[in-house]
Motif scaffolding. Sequence first.
Motif, PDB file in Angstrom:
ATOM      1  N   LEU A  23     -15.549  -0.839  10.424  1.00  0.00           N
ATOM      2  CA  LEU A  23     -16.901  -0.297  10.432  1.00  0.00           C
ATOM      3  C   LEU A  23     -17.058   0.764   9.342  1.00  0.00           C
ATOM      4  O   LEU A  23     -18.076   0.803   8.652  1.00  0.00           O
ATOM      5  N   LEU A  59     -20.975   7.926  16.960  1.00  0.00           N
ATOM      6  CA  LEU A  59     -20.895   6.496  17.223  1.00  0.00           C
ATOM      7  C   LEU A  59     -19.671   6.240  18.095  1.00  0.00           C
ATOM      8  O   LEU A  59     -18.575   6.686  17.763  1.00  0.00           O
ATOM      9  N   VAL A  61     -17.534   3.309  20.806  1.00  0.00           N
ATOM     10  CA  VAL A  61     -17.365   1.925  21.239  1.00  0.00           C
ATOM     11  C   VAL A  61     -17.304   1.981  22.761  1.00  0.00           C
ATOM     12  O   VAL A  61     -16.482   2.693  23.327  1.00  0.00           O
ATOM     13  N   SER A  69     -19.554  -2.892  22.808  1.00  0.00           N
ATOM     14  CA  SER A  69     -20.723  -2.586  21.985  1.00  0.00           C
ATOM     15  C   SER A  69     -20.506  -1.283  21.244  1.00  0.00           C
ATOM     16  O   SER A  69     -19.747  -0.421  21.685  1.00  0.00           O
ATOM     17  N   TYR A  70     -21.186  -1.158  20.105  1.00  0.00           N
ATOM     18  CA  TYR A  70     -21.275   0.128  19.418  1.00  0.00           C
ATOM     19  C   TYR A  70     -22.490   0.845  19.981  1.00  0.00           C
ATOM     20  O   TYR A  70     -23.556   0.249  20.137  1.00  0.00           O
ATOM     21  N   TRP A  72     -24.771   4.374  19.312  1.00  0.00           N
ATOM     22  CA  TRP A  72     -24.960   5.500  18.407  1.00  0.00           C
ATOM     23  C   TRP A  72     -26.272   6.204  18.699  1.00  0.00           C
ATOM     24  O   TRP A  72     -27.203   5.610  19.213  1.00  0.00           O
ATOM     25  N   ARG A  77     -27.787   0.493  20.522  1.00  0.00           N
ATOM     26  CA  ARG A  77     -26.595  -0.267  20.891  1.00  0.00           C
ATOM     27  C   ARG A  77     -26.639  -1.646  20.235  1.00  0.00           C
ATOM     28  O   ARG A  77     -27.696  -2.238  20.120  1.00  0.00           O
ATOM     29  N   ALA A  80     -20.282  -5.365  19.468  1.00  0.00           N
ATOM     30  CA  ALA A  80     -19.244  -5.012  18.492  1.00  0.00           C
ATOM     31  C   ALA A  80     -18.572  -6.235  17.900  1.00  0.00           C
ATOM     32  O   ALA A  80     -17.423  -6.178  17.507  1.00  0.00           O
ATOM     33  N   ALA A  86     -23.254  -4.462  12.386  1.00  0.00           N
ATOM     34  CA  ALA A  86     -23.434  -3.166  13.047  1.00  0.00           C
ATOM     35  C   ALA A  86     -23.673  -2.077  12.018  1.00  0.00           C
ATOM     36  O   ALA A  86     -24.535  -1.210  12.212  1.00  0.00           O
TER      37      ALA A  86
END
Length: 92
Positions: A23, A59, A61, A69-70, A72, A77, A80, A86
């Motif tokens: 990422l 951010l 996980v 999912s990420y 932030w 959301r 991931a 993302a």
Amino acid sequence: MSASSSRKLLPHDFAPANDAPWLMVSLRGLGRGSVLYMHGRAEPVLAVPVVSRRRSMALLVVQDPGGWSYLWDAAHRTPARSAPVAAELIAG
């Protein structure tokens, strides 16, 4: 995956906890920097500077019923599954 396999490893082949480097590279490719914070026993947090607001957004996980999912800015959301996708969403 066996040692004799010739398939190239992709970001989704790794556990979400190992996705931070993928990422980070994807964000850098979009011109955005990031810093990974790992304090003691706390969960790792990726901080992404928001230049227009002079702050960094956190951010994480997180595990959802449907997978990882990420998350932030505490409200956004995305699954991931793909660090580049993302990163585009996070970079806005």
